[in-house]
Design a protein around this motif. Structure first.
Motif, PDB file in Angstrom:
ATOM      1  N   LEU A 199      -3.586   0.643 -84.076  1.00 30.64           N
ATOM      2  CA  LEU A 199      -3.027  -0.660 -84.479  1.00 30.64           C
ATOM      3  C   LEU A 199      -4.010  -1.817 -84.330  1.00 30.64           C
ATOM      4  N   HIS A 203      -6.624  -2.993 -85.757  1.00 29.78           N
ATOM      5  CA  HIS A 203      -7.027  -3.877 -86.853  1.00 29.78           C
ATOM      6  C   HIS A 203      -5.880  -4.185 -87.806  1.00 29.78           C
ATOM      7  N   ASP A 204      -4.668  -3.943 -87.332  1.00 31.69           N
ATOM      8  CA  ASP A 204      -3.498  -4.154 -88.179  1.00 31.69           C
ATOM      9  C   ASP A 204      -2.981  -5.587 -88.017  1.00 31.69           C
ATOM     10  N   GLY A 239       2.990   2.550 -85.141  1.00 33.00           N
ATOM     11  CA  GLY A 239       1.750   3.323 -85.022  1.00 33.00           C
ATOM     12  C   GLY A 239       1.935   4.755 -84.552  1.00 33.00           C
ATOM     13  N   SER A 258      -0.156  -6.609 -89.799  1.00 36.75           N
ATOM     14  CA  SER A 258       1.158  -6.676 -90.456  1.00 36.75           C
ATOM     15  C   SER A 258       2.339  -6.647 -89.485  1.00 36.75           C
ATOM     16  N   ARG A 259       2.050  -6.460 -88.180  1.00 38.32           N
ATOM     17  CA  ARG A 259       3.160  -6.366 -87.219  1.00 38.32           C
ATOM     18  C   ARG A 259       3.283  -7.673 -86.427  1.00 38.32           C
TER      19      ARG A 259
END
Ligand code: S3P
Length: 172
Positions: free
Chosen positions: A113, A115-116, A13, A118-119
């Motif tokens: 980050l 609403h992410d 991020g 993918s991590r």
């Protein structure tokens, strides 16, 4: 003419990909996003690699890719946030170009980050606590990268301009 690389380090991020793309376009260099290369080669998402084969397997893929990229030139390379966990990665990239670490305040990282999905290292639980925990554990590793830019409150263009100055500096 041989053009050296610019290698972008930093926590998830911090803007490595957006800054890297813009920087590469402005300088006429190729942008390489390490996570994307790994995903493309493996044919699956990073989160799937972590879930199925575990983090050590991902780190071994990352290590091999660092060795490969460090042998090339003319690239802007966006690393994955954990590439600093292996000191050999920093050493190899330091010989291969200008190394810049991007940082940002934890609250700013949370905003980017939140609403992410993918991590894998930030999945489930209190994201801000996770961000702070990982940042703390990696503080010295990120701090060991030769050039540092705090991106808090800066636009992508601001960061690109700062890196261009570093890249043009005669002593690097
Ligand atoms: C990781 C950062 C991610 C990705 C993986 C692990 C980390 O890359 O490599 O999820 O350990 O910090 P980005 O920094 O590009 O999100």
């Amino acid at each position: 003419m041989q053009m050296k690389n610019i290698v972008l380090f930093g926590f998830m991020g911090t803007g490595k990909t957006s800054v890297g793309r813009k920087l590469a376009a402005e300088l006429g260099l190729k942008f390489v996003d390490m996570d994307l290369v790994i995903e493309r080669r493996e044919g699956r998402a990073i989160s799937d690699i972590f879930a199925t084969d575990g983090e050590p397997y991902f780190r071994s893929l990352e290590r091999e890719l660092v060795k490969e990229l460090a042998a090339g030139d003319g690239m802007v390379i966006g690393t994955g946030g954990g590439v600093v966990l292996n000191k050999d990665n920093i050493a190899d990239f330091s010989r291969a170009g200008t190394c810049v670490c991007l940082s940002a305040a934890p609250e700013e990282l949370l905003k980017r980050l939140e609403h992410d999905g993918s991590r894998p290292l930030l999945a489930d639980g209190d994201k801000l606590a996770k961000i702070n925990g990982i940042l703390d554990a990696r503080k010295d590793l990120y701090g060991g990268v030769p050039e540092q830019i705090d991106t808090t409150g800066l636009s992508v263009d601001d960061v690109v301009a700062q890196i261009r100055q570093l890249y043009a500096a005669p002593n690097d």
